[in-house]
Design a protein around this motif. Structure first.
Motif, short mmCIF file in Angstrom:
data_model
loop_
_atom_site.label_atom_id
_atom_site.label_comp_id
_atom_site.label_asym_id
_atom_site.label_seq_id
_atom_site.Cartn_x
_atom_site.Cartn_y
_atom_site.Cartn_z
N CYS A 11 -59.78 -46.58 25.44
CA CYS A 11 -60.20 -45.18 25.26
C CYS A 11 -59.47 -44.25 26.21
CB CYS A 11 -61.71 -45.05 25.48
SG CYS A 11 -62.70 -45.47 24.05
N MET A 12 -59.46 -44.59 27.49
CA MET A 12 -58.92 -43.69 28.50
C MET A 12 -57.40 -43.74 28.57
SD MET A 12 -61.45 -42.09 29.55
CE MET A 12 -63.22 -42.12 29.79
N ASN A 13 -56.77 -44.66 27.89
CA ASN A 13 -55.30 -44.74 27.86
C ASN A 13 -54.77 -44.62 26.44
OD1 ASN A 13 -54.57 -45.64 30.81
ND2 ASN A 13 -56.26 -46.97 30.20
N ILE A 14 -55.49 -43.85 25.62
CA ILE A 14 -55.13 -43.78 24.21
C ILE A 14 -53.78 -43.10 24.01
CG2 ILE A 14 -56.25 -41.55 23.79
CD1 ILE A 14 -56.25 -44.67 21.51
N GLY A 15 -53.36 -42.26 24.98
CA GLY A 15 -52.07 -41.60 24.86
C GLY A 15 -50.91 -42.43 25.36
N SER A 16 -51.14 -43.70 25.69
CA SER A 16 -50.09 -44.56 26.26
C SER A 16 -49.42 -45.45 25.24
CB SER A 16 -50.68 -45.43 27.38
OG SER A 16 -51.33 -44.65 28.35
N PHE A 17 -49.72 -45.25 23.97
CA PHE A 17 -49.16 -46.13 22.93
C PHE A 17 -47.97 -45.50 22.22
CE2 PHE A 17 -53.59 -47.48 23.37
CZ PHE A 17 -53.42 -48.83 23.58
N GLY A 18 -47.44 -44.42 22.73
CA GLY A 18 -46.27 -43.79 22.12
C GLY A 18 -46.60 -42.83 21.00
N VAL A 19 -47.87 -42.51 20.80
CA VAL A 19 -48.31 -41.57 19.77
C VAL A 19 -48.85 -40.33 20.48
CG1 VAL A 19 -49.79 -41.27 17.73
CG2 VAL A 19 -48.85 -43.51 18.27
N GLY A 20 -48.82 -39.17 19.82
CA GLY A 20 -49.33 -37.95 20.42
C GLY A 20 -50.77 -38.09 20.88
N VAL A 21 -51.09 -37.48 22.02
CA VAL A 21 -52.41 -37.65 22.62
C VAL A 21 -53.51 -37.15 21.69
CG1 VAL A 21 -53.90 -36.90 24.51
CG2 VAL A 21 -51.54 -37.51 24.97
N TYR A 22 -53.32 -36.00 21.07
CA TYR A 22 -54.39 -35.40 20.27
C TYR A 22 -54.60 -36.16 18.96
CZ TYR A 22 -53.46 -31.74 23.64
OH TYR A 22 -53.28 -31.05 24.81
N SER A 23 -53.52 -36.56 18.30
CA SER A 23 -53.68 -37.36 17.08
C SER A 23 -54.24 -38.73 17.41
CB SER A 23 -52.33 -37.48 16.36
OG SER A 23 -51.35 -38.06 17.20
N ALA A 24 -53.81 -39.31 18.55
CA ALA A 24 -54.34 -40.62 18.94
C ALA A 24 -55.83 -40.52 19.25
CB ALA A 24 -53.58 -41.15 20.15
N GLN A 25 -56.26 -39.44 19.90
CA GLN A 25 -57.68 -39.26 20.19
C GLN A 25 -58.49 -39.08 18.91
OE1 GLN A 25 -59.05 -39.75 22.95
NE2 GLN A 25 -61.05 -38.75 22.91
N PHE A 26 -57.93 -38.36 17.95
CA PHE A 26 -58.62 -38.19 16.67
C PHE A 26 -58.83 -39.53 15.98
CE2 PHE A 26 -58.58 -37.65 12.08
CZ PHE A 26 -59.55 -36.69 11.89
N PHE A 27 -57.79 -40.33 15.90
CA PHE A 27 -57.91 -41.63 15.24
C PHE A 27 -58.72 -42.62 16.08
CE2 PHE A 27 -54.15 -39.99 12.98
CZ PHE A 27 -54.59 -40.20 11.67
N SER A 28 -58.77 -42.39 17.40
CA SER A 28 -59.64 -43.21 18.23
C SER A 28 -61.10 -43.01 17.85
CB SER A 28 -59.42 -42.87 19.71
OG SER A 28 -60.32 -43.57 20.53
N GLY A 29 -61.49 -41.76 17.61
CA GLY A 29 -62.86 -41.51 17.14
C GLY A 29 -63.09 -42.02 15.74
N LEU A 30 -62.08 -41.87 14.88
CA LEU A 30 -62.22 -42.35 13.50
C LEU A 30 -62.38 -43.86 13.44
CD1 LEU A 30 -62.12 -41.57 10.47
CD2 LEU A 30 -59.63 -41.90 10.58
N SER A 31 -61.75 -44.57 14.36
CA SER A 31 -61.83 -46.04 14.33
C SER A 31 -63.22 -46.55 14.67
CB SER A 31 -60.81 -46.63 15.31
OG SER A 31 -61.17 -46.32 16.65
N GLU A 32 -64.05 -45.73 15.34
CA GLU A 32 -65.39 -46.17 15.72
C GLU A 32 -66.43 -45.92 14.63
OE1 GLU A 32 -66.52 -44.42 19.38
OE2 GLU A 32 -64.79 -45.16 20.51
N ALA A 33 -66.09 -45.12 13.63
CA ALA A 33 -67.06 -44.75 12.60
C ALA A 33 -67.64 -45.95 11.85
CB ALA A 33 -66.45 -43.75 11.63
N PRO A 34 -66.86 -47.00 11.52
CA PRO A 34 -67.45 -48.14 10.78
C PRO A 34 -68.55 -48.87 11.51
CG PRO A 34 -65.05 -48.16 10.57
CD PRO A 34 -65.39 -47.13 11.59
N CYS A 35 -68.76 -48.61 12.81
CA CYS A 35 -69.85 -49.28 13.53
C CYS A 35 -71.21 -48.91 12.97
CB CYS A 35 -69.80 -48.94 15.01
SG CYS A 35 -68.74 -50.05 15.96
N LEU A 36 -71.27 -47.83 12.17
CA LEU A 36 -72.53 -47.46 11.54
C LEU A 36 -73.02 -48.55 10.59
CD1 LEU A 36 -74.62 -45.16 11.14
CD2 LEU A 36 -73.21 -44.33 9.27
N LEU A 37 -72.11 -49.41 10.11
CA LEU A 37 -72.47 -50.45 9.16
C LEU A 37 -72.95 -51.73 9.83
CD1 LEU A 37 -69.40 -50.05 6.75
CD2 LEU A 37 -71.65 -48.97 6.57
#
Length: 527
Positions: free
Chosen positions: A312-338
């Motif tokens: 979570c705290m190093n999401i901008g370290s994977f070579g992708v833009g920080v803001y888009s990476a943060q958006f998809f970081s939140g999106l990746s947690e959504a399936p936990c509702l199931l």
């Protein structure tokens, strides 16, 4: 649901939607500093001391590029670009605050009530987001980050308690799944807000103002009925019951369940063993079964915290833009509702989630080592984060069901402390000079969950089993056995054959075989 329940759920959902705005502030401040201070007021050694703009650039052109927020009225560089090295400690101070909040949040909410502590922390949380706008000083910024961490942890404790205690026992799996889902939506919503805020002042204003605007809505959150019952606040309970017939019916069911749980807990604490006095909590904690479970759950929590917050705290370290990476970081947690829909049991589901998390992080490590596509590397890391979040959710329920009533609260507190220590250790892990996650850190993030998966083999399955009230009840729980595919196949074949026989039996013989059929199906259903 009754009107009071709806009032609790949608307001707490709003709290969890807005909390990520300041939770991940350190990620956005690092991106803002990197984008705003690179013209000459923090990147070089001389400018980091607060010197003038680079040679050939006037103060007017420097300000014209959007740097006015970084200057004071006197024209000297503001401390925000002068102390960029201090910003890296913001995450550490935030995690220290989370640790302190976990130590005092539960005690404060038990003493003064969930609602007052929640309201005070929400107000402090909102105001703390505006302090760096007015006074951007390094020590004050770090103190504010520590205070924000304390408030975030106390908000988390009180919100979960209120949501669960306003939910009937049959549906108490859903609040711990739905509130993190709202947190993931807030993580997605905070990324575009930060992207639209190109300066320090605008960033803090855009992330803190929503908290201030929503503060009046939170004062309508009702208190926990269980806490009101314990403190004998019957006048408040009567006022809640008089709101509507639906609220009265809901409160009657909640209070009946709470009273039953309290009676069971009191009996477990007061009833002495035959022929002697009741042993102290220390003796219970020294029992080998309790010690083994406490060690496994503490390690599982610490390893999960390292993996989850490390990504979570190093999401901008994977070579992708920080803001888009943060958006998809939140999106990746959504399936936990199931997760509550899964019917595999606590131990199998926890093992699968931890193994998949470790495997995904390991594959991400291999791809990054051999210059794989940044999008694929980040996708695998986010898959590992999703799986470890599911494991964290399961471990919350698993820890409650593993420990006996007489020491459950102490054991769960120790497990939570291990989780916060894992968060704090993660914030102290240095990154590579290029800003990427170090190789050793990714090895820890991938190996920790896999080792936790193996340790879960030593734990019993608790799904469908009554909560243990004493250490003797823990010893009577089913012993963990290695899974056997042939045994599962024979059991399924036996059940299908008995079901087929039940369908073709005559009516006069059905009465004699039905009890046996139900008896044979009962263990399979409970497992």
């Amino acid at each position: 649901m009754s009107p009071l329940q709806l009032s609790v759920y949608w307001r707490l959902s709003l709290v969890f939607f807005l909390t990520p705005f300041l939770f991940f502030l350190d990620i956005f401040t690092a991106a803002i500093v990197a984008a705003t201070c690179h013209h000459g007021n923090s990147t070089s050694a001389g400018t980091s001391e607060g010197t003038l703009p680079p040679h050939g650039e006037s103060n007017q052109s420097w300000r014209a590029e959007g740097e006015a927020d970084w200057l004071m009225e006197s024209g000297n560089p503001d401390s925000a670009c002068g102390w960029t090295g201090w910003l890296s400690y913001g995450q550490t101070f935030f995690m220290v605050g989370m640790l302190l909040g976990s130590l005092v949040g539960g005690a404060l909410s038990d003493r003064y009530g969930k609602r007052p502590v929640l309201l005070v922390c929400l107000c402090l949380h909102a105001v703390s987001g505006l302090v760096p706008v007015v006074l951007p000083q390094p020590f004050l910024f770090l103190a504010v980050r520590c205070l924000t961490g304390i408030c975030c942890c106390c908000i988390n404790i009180c919100s979960f308690s209120l949501a669960v205690e306003w939910t009937l026992p049959a549906a108490r799996l859903w609040p711990p799944a739905f509130l993190p889902f709202c947190f993931s939506l807030g993580t997605m919503g905070g990324a575009p807000l930060a992207w639209l805020s190109p300066t320090w002042r605008q960033l803090h204003l855009s992330l803190a103002l929503p908290h201030l605007l929503c503060l009046p809505l939170y004062f309508s959150i009702p208190e926990s009925p269980r806490w009101l019952l314990l403190k004998r606040r019957t006048d408040t309970l009567d006022r809640y019951c008089s709101n509507s017939p639906a609220d009265k019916h809901c409160l009657d069911l909640l209070l009946e369940s709470a009273w039953s749980d309290l009676q069971k807990a009191n009996e477990a604490h007061k009833e002495p063993p035959p022929g002697g006095h009741a042993p102290s909590d220390i003796i219970h904690l020294r029992h080998p079964t309790v010690l083994l479970r406490l060690f496994i759950m503490s390690y599982l929590s610490a390893a999960s915290a390292l993996t989850y917050y490390g990504i979570c705290m190093n999401i901008g370290s994977f070579g992708v833009g920080v803001y888009s990476a943060q958006f998809f970081s939140g999106l990746s947690e959504a399936p936990c509702l199931l997760v509550p829909l899964a019917r595999l049991g606590r131990r199998p589901l926890s093992m699968i989630a931890q193994f998949l998390s470790g495997a995904a992080c390991f594959l991400s490590l291999l791809l990054s080592k051999y210059n794989g596509e940044p999008v694929l590397v980040m996708s695998l890391a986010l898959l590992g984060k999703l799986c470890i979040l599911a494991a964290i959710f399961i471990s919350i329920l698993y820890g409650i069901e593993l420990f006996p009533t007489v020491v459950r609260q102490r054991c769960v507190s120790m497990v939570n402390l291990s989780f916060r220590l894992g968060c704090l250790v993660n914030s102290l892990v240095p990154s590579n000079p290029n800003g990427a996650i170090s190789f050793a850190a990714m090895v820890v993030y991938s190996s920790g969950p896999i080792l936790s998966c193996g340790l879960c083999l030593l734990l019993p399955e608790t799904s469908g089993v009554p909560l243990p009230d004493s250490v003797e009840d823990c010893d009577r729980q089913p012993r963990p056995r290695p899974p056997s595919i042939s045994a599962l196949w024979r059991r399924r074949k036996l059940v299908s054959n008995q079901s087929r026989k039940t369908e073709i039996l005559p009516a006069e013989k059905e009465d004699t075989h039905t009890p046996n059929t139900h008896t044979a199906l009962m263990p399979t259903h409970s497992v």
